[in-house]
Design a protein around this motif. Sequence first.
Motif, PDB file in Angstrom:
ATOM      1  N   GLU A  39       0.839  -1.091  -0.007  1.00 11.23           N
ATOM      2  CA  GLU A  39      -0.129  -0.002   0.044  1.00 11.23           C
ATOM      3  C   GLU A  39       0.714   1.153   0.145  1.00 11.23           C
ATOM      4  O   GLU A  39       0.524   2.215  -0.737  1.00 11.23           O
ATOM      5  CB  GLU A  39      -1.077   0.005   1.162  1.00 11.23           C
ATOM      6  N   GLU A  40       1.799   1.218   0.619  1.00  7.53           N
ATOM      7  CA  GLU A  40       2.876   2.338   0.903  1.00  7.53           C
ATOM      8  C   GLU A  40       3.348   2.735  -0.558  1.00  7.53           C
ATOM      9  O   GLU A  40       3.582   3.722  -0.903  1.00  7.53           O
ATOM     10  CB  GLU A  40       4.014   1.982   1.807  1.00  7.53           C
ATOM     11  N   ILE A  41       3.920   1.769  -1.245  1.00  7.36           N
ATOM     12  CA  ILE A  41       4.654   2.009  -2.546  1.00  7.36           C
ATOM     13  C   ILE A  41       3.663   2.330  -3.469  1.00  7.36           C
ATOM     14  O   ILE A  41       3.943   3.162  -4.461  1.00  7.36           O
ATOM     15  CB  ILE A  41       5.327   0.859  -3.082  1.00  7.36           C
ATOM     16  N   ALA A  42       2.275   1.890  -3.528  1.00  9.06           N
ATOM     17  CA  ALA A  42       1.366   2.132  -4.474  1.00  9.06           C
ATOM     18  C   ALA A  42       0.896   3.537  -4.223  1.00  9.06           C
ATOM     19  O   ALA A  42       0.549   4.288  -5.054  1.00  9.06           O
ATOM     20  CB  ALA A  42       0.099   1.487  -4.399  1.00  9.06           C
ATOM     21  N   LEU A  43       0.816   4.079  -2.754  1.00 12.01           N
ATOM     22  CA  LEU A  43       0.495   5.430  -2.562  1.00 12.01           C
ATOM     23  C   LEU A  43       1.315   6.700  -3.347  1.00 12.01           C
ATOM     24  O   LEU A  43       0.855   7.312  -3.370  1.00 12.01           O
ATOM     25  CB  LEU A  43       0.407   5.562  -1.065  1.00 12.01           C
ATOM     26  N   VAL A  44       2.828   6.266  -3.207  1.00 12.34           N
ATOM     27  CA  VAL A  44       3.500   7.142  -3.762  1.00 12.34           C
ATOM     28  C   VAL A  44       3.826   6.945  -5.305  1.00 12.34           C
ATOM     29  O   VAL A  44       4.632   7.589  -5.887  1.00 12.34           O
ATOM     30  CB  VAL A  44       4.988   7.341  -3.201  1.00 12.34           C
ATOM     31  N   GLY A  45       2.887   5.853  -5.916  1.00 13.70           N
ATOM     32  CA  GLY A  45       3.187   5.908  -7.512  1.00 13.70           C
ATOM     33  C   GLY A  45       4.233   4.764  -7.967  1.00 13.70           C
ATOM     34  O   GLY A  45       4.871   5.183  -8.880  1.00 13.70           O
ATOM     35  N   PHE A  46       4.233   3.639  -7.227  1.00 17.14           N
ATOM     36  CA  PHE A  46       5.503   2.909  -7.583  1.00 17.14           C
ATOM     37  C   PHE A  46       4.803   1.493  -7.828  1.00 17.14           C
ATOM     38  O   PHE A  46       3.970   1.314  -7.074  1.00 17.14           O
ATOM     39  CB  PHE A  46       6.596   2.966  -6.765  1.00 17.14           C
ATOM     40  N   LYS A  47       5.576   0.448  -8.390  1.00 21.38           N
ATOM     41  CA  LYS A  47       5.306  -0.765  -8.521  1.00 21.38           C
ATOM     42  C   LYS A  47       6.434  -1.656  -8.683  1.00 21.38           C
ATOM     43  O   LYS A  47       7.474  -1.075  -9.146  1.00 21.38           O
ATOM     44  CB  LYS A  47       4.335  -1.230 -10.004  1.00 21.38           C
ATOM     45  N   ILE A  48       6.165  -2.810  -8.545  1.00 20.43           N
ATOM     46  CA  ILE A  48       7.212  -3.662  -8.310  1.00 20.43           C
ATOM     47  C   ILE A  48       7.709  -4.237  -9.853  1.00 20.43           C
ATOM     48  O   ILE A  48       6.997  -4.661 -10.717  1.00 20.43           O
ATOM     49  CB  ILE A  48       7.092  -5.013  -7.500  1.00 20.43           C
ATOM     50  N   VAL A  49       9.205  -4.139 -10.205  1.00 23.87           N
ATOM     51  CA  VAL A  49       9.689  -4.906 -11.315  1.00 23.87           C
ATOM     52  C   VAL A  49      10.190  -6.316 -11.008  1.00 23.87           C
ATOM     53  O   VAL A  49       9.561  -7.050 -11.763  1.00 23.87           O
ATOM     54  CB  VAL A  49      10.778  -3.953 -11.948  1.00 23.87           C
ATOM     55  N   ASN A  50      11.078  -6.515 -10.217  1.00 25.65           N
ATOM     56  CA  ASN A  50      11.364  -7.845  -9.770  1.00 25.65           C
ATOM     57  C   ASN A  50      11.995  -7.438  -8.431  1.00 25.65           C
ATOM     58  O   ASN A  50      12.432  -6.713  -8.013  1.00 25.65           O
ATOM     59  CB  ASN A  50      12.503  -8.213 -10.693  1.00 25.65           C
ATOM     60  N   ILE A  51      12.181  -8.864  -7.980  1.00 22.73           N
ATOM     61  CA  ILE A  51      12.729  -8.965  -6.561  1.00 22.73           C
ATOM     62  C   ILE A  51      13.701 -10.232  -6.599  1.00 22.73           C
ATOM     63  O   ILE A  51      13.344 -11.322  -7.074  1.00 22.73           O
ATOM     64  CB  ILE A  51      11.340  -9.184  -5.633  1.00 22.73           C
ATOM     65  N   ASP A  52      14.733  -9.919  -5.642  1.00 20.46           N
ATOM     66  CA  ASP A  52      15.971 -11.005  -5.660  1.00 20.46           C
ATOM     67  C   ASP A  52      16.092 -11.492  -4.089  1.00 20.46           C
ATOM     68  O   ASP A  52      16.383 -10.560  -3.366  1.00 20.46           O
ATOM     69  CB  ASP A  52      17.147 -10.511  -6.415  1.00 20.46           C
ATOM     70  N   CYS A  53      15.975 -12.775  -3.990  1.00 18.70           N
ATOM     71  CA  CYS A  53      16.104 -12.950  -2.296  1.00 18.70           C
ATOM     72  C   CYS A  53      16.940 -14.175  -2.195  1.00 18.70           C
ATOM     73  O   CYS A  53      17.381 -14.872  -2.890  1.00 18.70           O
ATOM     74  CB  CYS A  53      14.485 -13.618  -1.892  1.00 18.70           C
ATOM     75  N   VAL A  54      17.673 -14.030  -1.018  1.00 21.47           N
ATOM     76  CA  VAL A  54      18.766 -15.012  -0.767  1.00 21.47           C
ATOM     77  C   VAL A  54      18.503 -15.674   0.721  1.00 21.47           C
ATOM     78  O   VAL A  54      18.424 -14.690   1.726  1.00 21.47           O
ATOM     79  CB  VAL A  54      20.055 -14.388  -0.759  1.00 21.47           C
ATOM     80  N   LEU A  55      18.193 -16.870   0.944  1.00 19.33           N
ATOM     81  CA  LEU A  55      18.057 -17.301   2.183  1.00 19.33           C
ATOM     82  C   LEU A  55      19.123 -18.221   2.668  1.00 19.33           C
ATOM     83  O   LEU A  55      19.717 -18.993   2.071  1.00 19.33           O
ATOM     84  CB  LEU A  55      16.820 -18.183   2.287  1.00 19.33           C
ATOM     85  N   ILE A  56      19.782 -17.795   3.611  1.00 20.82           N
ATOM     86  CA  ILE A  56      20.761 -18.372   4.546  1.00 20.82           C
ATOM     87  C   ILE A  56      20.602 -19.434   5.556  1.00 20.82           C
ATOM     88  O   ILE A  56      20.307 -18.913   6.547  1.00 20.82           O
ATOM     89  CB  ILE A  56      22.065 -17.536   4.656  1.00 20.82           C
ATOM     90  N   MET A  57      20.907 -20.672   5.405  1.00 22.84           N
ATOM     91  CA  MET A  57      20.431 -21.518   6.724  1.00 22.84           C
ATOM     92  C   MET A  57      21.063 -23.053   6.173  1.00 22.84           C
ATOM     93  O   MET A  57      21.119 -23.341   5.156  1.00 22.84           O
ATOM     94  CB  MET A  57      19.084 -21.455   7.020  1.00 22.84           C
ATOM     95  N   HIS A  58      21.438 -23.601   7.372  1.00 26.91           N
ATOM     96  CA  HIS A  58      21.797 -24.924   7.339  1.00 26.91           C
ATOM     97  C   HIS A  58      20.395 -26.066   6.881  1.00 26.91           C
ATOM     98  O   HIS A  58      20.538 -26.911   5.972  1.00 26.91           O
ATOM     99  CB  HIS A  58      22.501 -25.687   8.380  1.00 26.91           C
ATOM    100  N   ARG A  59      19.319 -25.917   7.624  1.00 23.02           N
ATOM    101  CA  ARG A  59      18.122 -26.584   7.504  1.00 23.02           C
ATOM    102  C   ARG A  59      16.969 -25.741   7.556  1.00 23.02           C
ATOM    103  O   ARG A  59      17.160 -24.611   8.436  1.00 23.02           O
ATOM    104  CB  ARG A  59      18.034 -27.695   8.512  1.00 23.02           C
ATOM    105  N   PRO A  60      15.830 -25.975   6.788  1.00 19.79           N
ATOM    106  CA  PRO A  60      15.963 -26.947   5.869  1.00 19.79           C
ATOM    107  C   PRO A  60      16.653 -26.585   4.461  1.00 19.79           C
ATOM    108  O   PRO A  60      16.865 -25.228   4.405  1.00 19.79           O
ATOM    109  CB  PRO A  60      14.360 -26.973   5.378  1.00 19.79           C
ATOM    110  N   LYS A  61      16.649 -27.371   3.606  1.00 15.41           N
ATOM    111  CA  LYS A  61      17.075 -27.087   2.261  1.00 15.41           C
ATOM    112  C   LYS A  61      16.136 -26.177   1.600  1.00 15.41           C
ATOM    113  O   LYS A  61      15.015 -26.584   1.190  1.00 15.41           O
ATOM    114  CB  LYS A  61      17.758 -28.087   1.555  1.00 15.41           C
TER     115      LYS A  61
END
Length: 206
Positions: free
Chosen positions: A84-106
Amino acid sequence: MSMRIGLGFDSHAFKKDVPLVIGGLKINHPEGLAGHSDGDLLLHAITDALLGAVSAGDIGTFFPPTDPKWKGADSTLFLKTALEEIALVGFKIVNIDCVLIMHRPKIVPLAGEMRERVADLLSIDVNNVSIKGKTPEGLTQDGTAVAHVVVLLESIDLPNEHKKLTLHADLPDEADIDAALAAVAKPRDISALGRKLPTFDTDDLT
């Protein structure tokens, strides 16, 4: 067109006897993640990335962990607020990149389903969501999960065709102006407008 980049980070320790939720996905695992809400570190990091991209503060600004009403809260609620906050100021998502770091679960075996869930929550194409799993080699964080997120936003503009229609719209002639003035000058019944009277006696309220 304006572009914005947001960076999100979160970490939680594993804890027994709590459900594990990552990216809005419930995962069968003997331990969950400790946290004031449901401990979904990926959605927390995405929320922070979105809020940071539009300089709206962070997740703690909107949902302080000291407030008991957010105890055990579903993290999708936090994400919706950031959207809602990003839409309120007139923006939208292009893409998102995520990294999860943990031993378990895979994470790799879960990444496909997790990407679909995150894409659905963000209302974007799954091809614009990347989720990678890494192990914390050489780091003393065996009992901890860490998430890093980068998001790219772009401003929402009116299509060029809409702008052309506005630019080349016919100007009103004298007949249009006279008709508009006559409509304004005509008396109208306004008795039905405004606040209605209460159907009960307010003095009876305690």
